[in-house]
Design a protein around this motif. Structure first.
Motif, PDB file in Angstrom:
ATOM      1  N   THR A   1      -4.879  -4.904 -10.860  1.00 39.69           N
ATOM      2  CA  THR A   1      -4.047  -3.726 -11.127  1.00 39.69           C
ATOM      3  C   THR A   1      -3.973  -2.895  -9.849  1.00 39.69           C
ATOM      4  O   THR A   1      -4.818  -3.056  -8.960  1.00 39.69           O
ATOM      5  N   PRO A   2      -2.984  -2.002  -9.729  1.00 42.40           N
ATOM      6  CA  PRO A   2      -2.963  -1.096  -8.579  1.00 42.40           C
ATOM      7  C   PRO A   2      -4.269  -0.283  -8.544  1.00 42.40           C
ATOM      8  O   PRO A   2      -4.680   0.277  -9.552  1.00 42.40           O
TER       9      PRO A   2
ATOM     10  N   VAL B   1      -3.481   0.298  -3.367  1.00 43.14           N
ATOM     11  CA  VAL B   1      -3.127  -1.063  -2.962  1.00 43.14           C
ATOM     12  C   VAL B   1      -2.776  -1.837  -4.227  1.00 43.14           C
ATOM     13  O   VAL B   1      -3.433  -1.694  -5.258  1.00 43.14           O
ATOM     14  N   GLU B   2      -1.708  -2.639  -4.126  1.00 39.61           N
ATOM     15  CA  GLU B   2      -1.241  -3.415  -5.269  1.00 39.61           C
ATOM     16  C   GLU B   2      -0.901  -4.829  -4.826  1.00 39.61           C
ATOM     17  O   GLU B   2      -0.172  -5.025  -3.855  1.00 39.61           O
TER      18      GLU B   2
ATOM     19  N   ILE C   1       0.876  -1.164   0.000  1.00 38.37           N
ATOM     20  CA  ILE C   1       0.000   0.000   0.000  1.00 38.37           C
ATOM     21  C   ILE C   1       0.914   1.215   0.000  1.00 38.37           C
ATOM     22  O   ILE C   1       1.799   1.320   0.843  1.00 38.37           O
ATOM     23  N   TYR C   2       0.690   2.116  -0.943  1.00 43.85           N
ATOM     24  CA  TYR C   2       1.571   3.268  -1.075  1.00 43.85           C
ATOM     25  C   TYR C   2       0.764   4.492  -1.506  1.00 43.85           C
ATOM     26  O   TYR C   2      -0.294   4.368  -2.114  1.00 43.85           O
ATOM     27  N   PRO C   3       1.284   5.700  -1.202  1.00 40.54           N
ATOM     28  CA  PRO C   3       0.588   6.919  -1.630  1.00 40.54           C
ATOM     29  C   PRO C   3       0.992   7.295  -3.055  1.00 40.54           C
ATOM     30  O   PRO C   3       2.128   7.088  -3.465  1.00 40.54           O
ATOM     31  N   ASP C   4       0.033   7.847  -3.804  1.00 42.75           N
ATOM     32  CA  ASP C   4       0.389   8.358  -5.115  1.00 42.75           C
ATOM     33  C   ASP C   4       0.674   9.857  -5.003  1.00 42.75           C
ATOM     34  O   ASP C   4       0.681  10.413  -3.906  1.00 42.75           O
TER      35      ASP C   4
END
Length: 175
Positions: free
Chosen positions: A154-155, A136-137, A126-129
């Motif tokens: 997909t993300p 979530v990917e 889980i990462y911020p764009d």
């Protein structure tokens, strides 16, 4: 064939046989007792030794620059501030969202170590764009990652409070 060659071959075969037995015992032991969870924090709560061993603490990371978009270091209004495990063996575990990538899986270096038979070693992240939205990917896991009962391919952006399911573990983004 000389006696010396025959003796060396017998000893070599015996060494390989013992190596096979030792590896087989280690595999059976890890299947029976699970993976070893190591404590990452420097402090350990003596009153809760089992809980402390399962506590997921993010590794210390450098501060990142605020996402571009003119936020000036402030988070978006209504943006999630923590990741909460709501179901599974780690229920109640909370990780503060500070702009770093959060990895989920059975691997010891994951941010949240999942002791779940249905989780892969590197299951999801889980990462911020750049817009401050959390994504979530699935990282090619065997059993998949689900967001609101749909399997991720997909993300995908994560809405606030939407359940992310990895095996028996459910994780949510909350304020």
């Amino acid at each position: 064939m000389s006696e010396l060659t025959l003796t060396v071959m017998r000893l070599g075969f015996l060494a390989v046989l013992w190596l096979f037995v030792i590896v087989a015992v280690q595999v059976i032991r890890s299947d029976l007792f699970g993976t070893r969870v190591t404590q990452r924090g420097s402090r350990r709560d003596a009153s809760r030794p089992q809980q402390a061993a399962r506590q997921a603490t993010p590794p210390p990371q450098r501060q990142q620059a605020p996402p571009s978009g003119g936020s000036g270091g402030r988070q978006r209004r209504g943006a999630p501030t923590k990741l909460v495990v709501s179901e599974g063996t780690l229920t109640g575990t909370t990780v503060a969202l500070q702009g770093q990538t959060i990895t989920l899986g059975r691997a010891h270096d994951s941010t949240i170590v999942l002791d779940d038979d249905y989780a892969s070693s590197r299951h999801a992240r889980i990462y911020p764009d750049r817009d401050g939205q959390w994504i979530v990917e699935d990282l090619g896991s065997t059993n998949g990652t689900y967001l609101d009962r749909s399997r991720l391919t997909t993300p995908t952006p994560v809405p606030l409070g939407a359940p992310i399911r990895i095996g028996k573990t459910v994780i949510e983004l909350r304020k």
